[in-house]
Every structure is written in structure tokens, then in C-alpha cells.
Design a protein around this motif. Structure first.
Motif, PDB file in Angstrom:
ATOM      1  N   GLY A 140       8.663   3.730  -8.708  1.00  0.00           N
ATOM      2  CA  GLY A 140       7.427   3.782  -9.455  1.00  0.00           C
ATOM      3  C   GLY A 140       7.196   4.983 -10.249  1.00  0.00           C
ATOM      4  O   GLY A 140       8.025   5.729 -10.804  1.00  0.00           O
ATOM      5  N   HIS A 141       5.750   5.392 -10.195  1.00  0.00           N
ATOM      6  CA  HIS A 141       5.261   6.773 -10.640  1.00  0.00           C
ATOM      7  C   HIS A 141       5.202   7.842  -9.743  1.00  0.00           C
ATOM      8  O   HIS A 141       4.267   8.757  -9.841  1.00  0.00           O
ATOM      9  CB  HIS A 141       3.982   6.458 -11.330  1.00  0.00           C
ATOM     10  CG  HIS A 141       3.971   5.651 -12.588  1.00  0.00           C
ATOM     11  ND1 HIS A 141       4.637   6.124 -13.976  1.00  0.00           N
ATOM     12  CD2 HIS A 141       3.485   4.407 -12.892  1.00  0.00           C
ATOM     13  CE1 HIS A 141       4.503   5.189 -14.679  1.00  0.00           C
ATOM     14  NE2 HIS A 141       3.748   4.238 -14.209  1.00  0.00           N
ATOM     15  N   THR A 142       6.074   7.737  -8.474  1.00  0.00           N
ATOM     16  CA  THR A 142       5.527   8.790  -7.413  1.00  0.00           C
ATOM     17  C   THR A 142       6.391   9.902  -7.289  1.00  0.00           C
ATOM     18  O   THR A 142       6.015  10.989  -6.971  1.00  0.00           O
ATOM     19  CB  THR A 142       5.644   7.868  -6.018  1.00  0.00           C
ATOM     20  OG1 THR A 142       7.283   7.753  -5.889  1.00  0.00           O
ATOM     21  CG2 THR A 142       4.845   6.666  -6.078  1.00  0.00           C
ATOM     22  N   ASP A 143       7.541  10.076  -7.713  1.00  0.00           N
ATOM     23  CA  ASP A 143       8.603  10.990  -7.505  1.00  0.00           C
ATOM     24  C   ASP A 143       9.521  11.163  -8.527  1.00  0.00           C
ATOM     25  O   ASP A 143       9.798  10.407  -9.563  1.00  0.00           O
ATOM     26  CB  ASP A 143       9.123  11.097  -6.180  1.00  0.00           C
ATOM     27  CG  ASP A 143       9.597  12.459  -5.512  1.00  0.00           C
ATOM     28  OD1 ASP A 143       9.648  13.363  -6.226  1.00  0.00           O
ATOM     29  OD2 ASP A 143       9.949  12.006  -4.288  1.00  0.00           O
ATOM     30  N   VAL A 144      10.440  12.276  -8.565  1.00  0.00           N
ATOM     31  CA  VAL A 144      11.513  12.596  -9.311  1.00  0.00           C
ATOM     32  C   VAL A 144      12.818  12.490  -8.504  1.00  0.00           C
ATOM     33  O   VAL A 144      13.085  13.064  -7.466  1.00  0.00           O
ATOM     34  CB  VAL A 144      11.381  13.938 -10.101  1.00  0.00           C
ATOM     35  CG1 VAL A 144      12.823  14.303 -10.744  1.00  0.00           C
ATOM     36  CG2 VAL A 144      10.342  14.218 -11.113  1.00  0.00           C
ATOM     37  N   HIS A 145      13.868  11.429  -8.976  1.00  0.00           N
ATOM     38  CA  HIS A 145      15.190  11.398  -8.155  1.00  0.00           C
ATOM     39  C   HIS A 145      15.664  12.683  -7.990  1.00  0.00           C
ATOM     40  O   HIS A 145      15.700  13.347  -9.059  1.00  0.00           O
ATOM     41  CB  HIS A 145      15.847  10.353  -8.856  1.00  0.00           C
ATOM     42  CG  HIS A 145      17.143   9.872  -8.058  1.00  0.00           C
ATOM     43  ND1 HIS A 145      18.186  10.327  -7.893  1.00  0.00           N
ATOM     44  CD2 HIS A 145      16.965   8.734  -7.484  1.00  0.00           C
ATOM     45  CE1 HIS A 145      18.869   9.815  -7.351  1.00  0.00           C
ATOM     46  NE2 HIS A 145      18.312   8.903  -6.804  1.00  0.00           N
ATOM     47  N   PRO A 146      16.351  13.030  -6.946  1.00  0.00           N
ATOM     48  CA  PRO A 146      16.791  14.284  -6.744  1.00  0.00           C
ATOM     49  C   PRO A 146      18.182  14.632  -7.837  1.00  0.00           C
ATOM     50  O   PRO A 146      18.425  15.612  -8.143  1.00  0.00           O
ATOM     51  CB  PRO A 146      17.464  14.239  -5.432  1.00  0.00           C
ATOM     52  CG  PRO A 146      16.459  13.318  -4.716  1.00  0.00           C
ATOM     53  CD  PRO A 146      16.103  12.155  -5.450  1.00  0.00           C
ATOM     54  N   GLU A 147      18.762  13.406  -8.219  1.00  0.00           N
ATOM     55  CA  GLU A 147      20.176  13.815  -9.127  1.00  0.00           C
ATOM     56  C   GLU A 147      19.438  14.244 -10.417  1.00  0.00           C
ATOM     57  O   GLU A 147      20.135  14.593 -11.209  1.00  0.00           O
ATOM     58  CB  GLU A 147      20.608  12.224  -9.154  1.00  0.00           C
ATOM     59  CG  GLU A 147      21.845  12.381  -9.854  1.00  0.00           C
ATOM     60  CD  GLU A 147      22.608  11.179  -9.838  1.00  0.00           C
ATOM     61  OE1 GLU A 147      23.303  10.947 -10.920  1.00  0.00           O
ATOM     62  OE2 GLU A 147      22.591  10.100  -9.154  1.00  0.00           O
ATOM     63  N   CYS A 169      18.488  13.812 -18.488  1.00  0.00           N
ATOM     64  CA  CYS A 169      17.972  13.240 -17.396  1.00  0.00           C
ATOM     65  C   CYS A 169      17.529  11.743 -17.403  1.00  0.00           C
ATOM     66  O   CYS A 169      17.548  11.174 -16.762  1.00  0.00           O
ATOM     67  CB  CYS A 169      16.659  14.044 -16.819  1.00  0.00           C
ATOM     68  SG  CYS A 169      17.264  15.797 -16.224  1.00  0.00           S
ATOM     69  N   ALA A 170      16.956  11.670 -18.780  1.00  0.00           N
ATOM     70  CA  ALA A 170      16.473  10.306 -19.135  1.00  0.00           C
ATOM     71  C   ALA A 170      17.516   9.207 -19.300  1.00  0.00           C
ATOM     72  O   ALA A 170      17.170   8.144 -18.924  1.00  0.00           O
ATOM     73  CB  ALA A 170      15.662  10.453 -20.379  1.00  0.00           C
ATOM     74  N   GLN A 171      18.591   9.829 -19.599  1.00  0.00           N
ATOM     75  CA  GLN A 171      19.568   8.760 -19.796  1.00  0.00           C
ATOM     76  C   GLN A 171      20.206   8.376 -18.576  1.00  0.00           C
ATOM     77  O   GLN A 171      20.740   7.341 -18.273  1.00  0.00           O
ATOM     78  CB  GLN A 171      20.836   9.192 -20.523  1.00  0.00           C
ATOM     79  CG  GLN A 171      20.747   9.966 -22.174  1.00  0.00           C
ATOM     80  CD  GLN A 171      19.920   8.624 -22.727  1.00  0.00           C
ATOM     81  OE1 GLN A 171      20.194   7.528 -22.987  1.00  0.00           O
ATOM     82  NE2 GLN A 171      18.461   9.095 -23.093  1.00  0.00           N
ATOM     83  N   GLY A 228       9.761   3.991 -16.138  1.00  0.00           N
ATOM     84  CA  GLY A 228       9.448   4.472 -17.181  1.00  0.00           C
ATOM     85  C   GLY A 228      10.339   5.299 -17.899  1.00  0.00           C
ATOM     86  O   GLY A 228      10.076   6.373 -18.296  1.00  0.00           O
ATOM     87  N   ALA A 229      11.731   5.168 -17.651  1.00  0.00           N
ATOM     88  CA  ALA A 229      12.924   6.188 -18.035  1.00  0.00           C
ATOM     89  C   ALA A 229      12.642   6.656 -19.450  1.00  0.00           C
ATOM     90  O   ALA A 229      12.722   6.008 -20.183  1.00  0.00           O
ATOM     91  CB  ALA A 229      14.115   5.495 -17.677  1.00  0.00           C
ATOM     92  N   GLY A 230      12.566   8.121 -19.620  1.00  0.00           N
ATOM     93  CA  GLY A 230      12.384   8.404 -20.723  1.00  0.00           C
ATOM     94  C   GLY A 230      11.222   8.251 -21.603  1.00  0.00           C
ATOM     95  O   GLY A 230      11.222   8.424 -22.819  1.00  0.00           O
ATOM     96  N   GLN A 231      10.064   7.840 -20.773  1.00  0.00           N
ATOM     97  CA  GLN A 231       8.834   7.586 -21.549  1.00  0.00           C
ATOM     98  C   GLN A 231       8.045   8.887 -22.196  1.00  0.00           C
ATOM     99  O   GLN A 231       7.207   8.387 -23.106  1.00  0.00           O
ATOM    100  CB  GLN A 231       7.743   6.954 -20.603  1.00  0.00           C
ATOM    101  CG  GLN A 231       7.058   7.836 -19.444  1.00  0.00           C
ATOM    102  CD  GLN A 231       6.109   7.198 -18.655  1.00  0.00           C
ATOM    103  OE1 GLN A 231       6.230   6.111 -18.616  1.00  0.00           O
ATOM    104  NE2 GLN A 231       5.009   8.070 -18.328  1.00  0.00           N
ATOM    105  N   ASP A 232       8.348   9.969 -21.942  1.00  0.00           N
ATOM    106  CA  ASP A 232       7.769  10.988 -22.601  1.00  0.00           C
ATOM    107  C   ASP A 232       8.572  11.557 -23.661  1.00  0.00           C
ATOM    108  O   ASP A 232       8.085  12.497 -24.303  1.00  0.00           O
ATOM    109  CB  ASP A 232       7.461  12.339 -21.439  1.00  0.00           C
ATOM    110  CG  ASP A 232       6.281  12.217 -20.552  1.00  0.00           C
ATOM    111  OD1 ASP A 232       5.659  11.075 -20.667  1.00  0.00           O
ATOM    112  OD2 ASP A 232       5.797  12.868 -19.777  1.00  0.00           O
TER     113      ASP A 232
END
Length: 362
Positions: free
Chosen positions: A18-25, A79-81, A90-94
Motif C-alpha cells: 500500500g502506501h507504507t514503505d519503499v521496497h528494498p529493491e 525504480c518506477a518500472q 501507485g507505481a510511478g504515481q509521482d
């Protein structure tokens, strides 16, 4: 001595979960990209707050440097890809555009950067927030640079006693004004108290030395619809004629209410937390703020020190959670929910249009 540029560029490129964290990758992709492609950089640090990826970079290219901004854009795009492949939320939402055009301003990512000559000792703090908007920095910046109850240096340090200059930006009218403190404090407060429209964009000494700069991008205004809060960043230089590190951190010892939280549509307390605890989950929040401190040495980022990890902020966290309990009990009622003008990019316009013919004149 040549000037150093400190640039912070951030974006939500995809949340996990969801909107909680950034994936380590995604953090690793950004680090590798800056390491391999960032030949123009002196140093960099990649971190995150909540679901926002933060790129902290030093270089000698000046503000709005096309090469540096493209480097950051390409890193965020990569990163978005990957976020899309991982089906992160929300991948790439910004990233509002498909291509880079000169610099990242207006393309979605938040930007705060400043150029200056390094002093004999150059401590800086990078403040990073999640689930809120640029106006969230107004009260802390006022307290840091204009409130003697917070910053005793304004009273007892001869190099600060003359006050500072605040550049206030109208995020709707796209205009700016410079206020001189302390003599224009009351006039300035008329505007910066309206945090949804006006924000403190920069602070200067009376000798025009840059002291602080914030990101002022409003995602909803750029996109024309609600796609998330702006999650702003702020750079503050400290010591030697500027607020001490402890004076710059002190405003966050008393959590203030900011706009954002769930669906960007609620007021809530901004909790000072460590990077480790910057994972907002309760009602997608409450809003978080982290502070990383660095000593600059010829542009090298010595650090970071995770300031809000300090137990001295435990009471602030406890108070913020109590405020969160109280204001959450109001549910969809103001002042927990934002006023209608701030809900322009949610369902309000559609509901108002649908019911327009049912309102009867009295």
C-alpha cells in the motif's frame, strides 16, 4: 572556494505494501544508478520516508542543473518500472510525464536544493515528511528562524540578533514575497498560517546567505486531480550565525497538526520518528517526519545521524499518538477531515454537481 550544491529530490515511485514503505529493491536500484551514472556527483545518499524515495546529492553544478536532475529522473524512472513489475501500489504515481524536459520541476518529484560556500564547519539537516504537504514546514521554520522561545540564539547570539528574511510562496497564485523578521512577523503570519496556499520556500540571513529551502511542488495542482499528498523535503543549514542543530530540531518536540494523512484529506499530528519507524500504517499515517544530519566536507556527506531516533522525542511521539486518537474519533467531520476547498480533487466536485439541481432556494 567553489560553491557546493546540495540537492534533494524525492518521489513516490511505488508503495510496499500500500502506501507504507519503499521496497528494498527500489532503494538498491536507485543507489546503483547514482553510483554508475552519477559521475558529476561528489557524494550521495539514498533513503526513504514512508513510501517516498529520497535522493540526497552533492555536486558543483548549481541549482536546476540539467545533468543532475536528469540523473535523478532516470533513477526514479528505473525504480518506477521495477515497481510496476512488482505490482507495487501507485507505481510511478509521482512521475507525471513520460519524458524528461530540462529539470524535474513540474514533472512530479519534489525538489529542494541550495548552493553555498562551505564554512569551516558545515552541519546540515535534511527533513523529510510523508503523508503531508509543503505548508507543514511553515510552523517549524517560523520557530527555528523567528521565535526566540524556540531559538535562543535570536536573543543572545550577535550574529543572529538581526533576524532573517523569509521567502513566502503562493502555491495557487504562483507569486512570492520577502518578509523581514522580526519587524514583519505579524504581517507574515497572516499568510504562512494558511498552510494549504502559502508556504515558506526559503530563508536567508540579512546578508542574503541561504539558510533553508523547502520543496513547494503541489501534486494535485500539477496533475489536475488527486493523486496523493506532496510529502515535502526541507534543507536547513545550522550553527555559526544560523540556528544550532538543537534549535532546528526543537520545533518537532511539540507535534503540530498538518494536512494529509489518509487519502490526503485529513488533519493529523506530524510524528518525529527514526527512518526505521517511518512506516505509516494507522489510517495510512499519521504523518511522519524524519531528520538526517550530515557534516559536509568538500561536498562529502559525513553521516547521516538519524536525529529523531533520540529518546528525547519519546514524549513528542506519545503526545502525537494521543492527538491521533482524539482527532480520529471525529471521522468524516471537520476539522479532522479537511475543509471543502481542500477537497477539490476528491469526490466533492462530482457529488456537488450531481446534487446541484436538488438545492432549493429559501
Amino acid at each position: 572556494m567553489s560553491k557546493i550544491t546540495l540537492t534533494v529530490i524525492k518521489a513516490d515511485v511505488g508503495g510496499s505494501v500500500g502506501h507504507t514503505d519503499v521496497h528494498p529493491e527500489l532503494l538498491e536500484i536507485a543507489k546503483e544508478h547514482l553510483k554508475e551514472k552519477g559521475k558529476m556527483l561528489i557524494d550521495f545518499c539514498v533513503t526513504h520516508v514512508g513510501d517516498d524515495l529520497e535522493l540526497i546529492m552533492t555536486h558543483k553544478g548549481g541549482v536546476d542543473n540539467k545533468e543532475v536532475h536528469k540523473l535523478a529522473w532516470d533513477a526514479l524512472w528505473a525504480c518506477a518500472q521495477r515497481a510496476k513489475e512488482l505490482k507495487l501500489y501507485g507505481a510511478g504515481q509521482d512521475l507525471l510525464k513520460d519524458s524528461f524536459s530540462g529539470n524535474v520541476k513540474g514533472l512530479g518529484p519534489g525538489v529542494a536544493e541550495m548552493e553555498f560556500e562551505e564554512r569551516k564547519s558545515e552541519p546540515v539537516i535534511i527533513f523529510m515528511a510523508d503523508k503531508t504537504e509543503p505548508g507543514a514546514w511553515n510552523l517549524p521554520l517560523y520557530k527555528m528562524f523567528a521565535d526566540p522561545f524556540n531559538t535562543i540564539g535570536l536573543v543572545i547570539d550577535p550574529s543572529m540578533h538581526q533576524g532573517f528574511k523569509f521567502e513566502v510562496y503562493d502555491m495557487i497564485g504562483h507569486k512570492k514575497i520577502i518578509f523581514e523578521t522580526p519587524q514583519e512577523i505579524y504581517d507574515m503570519l497572516v499568510f504562512i498560517g494558511a498552510t494549504g496556499r502559502y508556504c515558506v520556500r526559503k530563508v536567508y540571513t540579512k546578508n542574503n546567505e541561504i539558510a533553508a529551502v523547502s520543496s513547494t511542488q503541489r501534486m494535485n495542482f500539477m496533475a489536475g486531480k488527486y493523486i496523493g499528498k506532496d510529502d515535502p523535503v526541507l534543507i536547513v543549514r545550522c550553527q555559526n550565525g544560523l540556528p544550532a542543530v538543537g534549535e532546528a530540531l526543537e520545533p518537532f518536540a511539540n507535534p503540530h497538526l498538518v494536512a494529509g494523512w489518509m487519502r490526503g484529506s485529513h488533519n493529523g499530528p506530524m510524528i518525529p520518528v527514526s527512518i526505521e519507524d517511518a512506516v505509516p500504517t494507522r489510517f495510512d499515517g499519521p504523518p511522519r517526519v524524519c531528520a538526517l544530519g550530515f557534516q559536509l566536507a568538500e561536498g562529502k556527506l559525513i553521516g547521516p545521524q538519524d536525529f529523531f531516533k533520540d529518546v528525547a522525542f519519546n514524549n513528542a511521539r506519545k503526545k502525537a499518538l494521543e492527538i491521533a486518537d482524539y482527532i480520529r474519533s471525529m471521522g468524516p467531520f471537520e476539522p479532522h477531515r479537511l475543509h471543502l476547498e481542500e477537497l477539490e480533487y476528491t469526490t466533492f466536485p462530482q457529488v456537488a454537481e450531481k446534487l446541484q439541481g436538488r438545492w432549493e432556494e429559501e
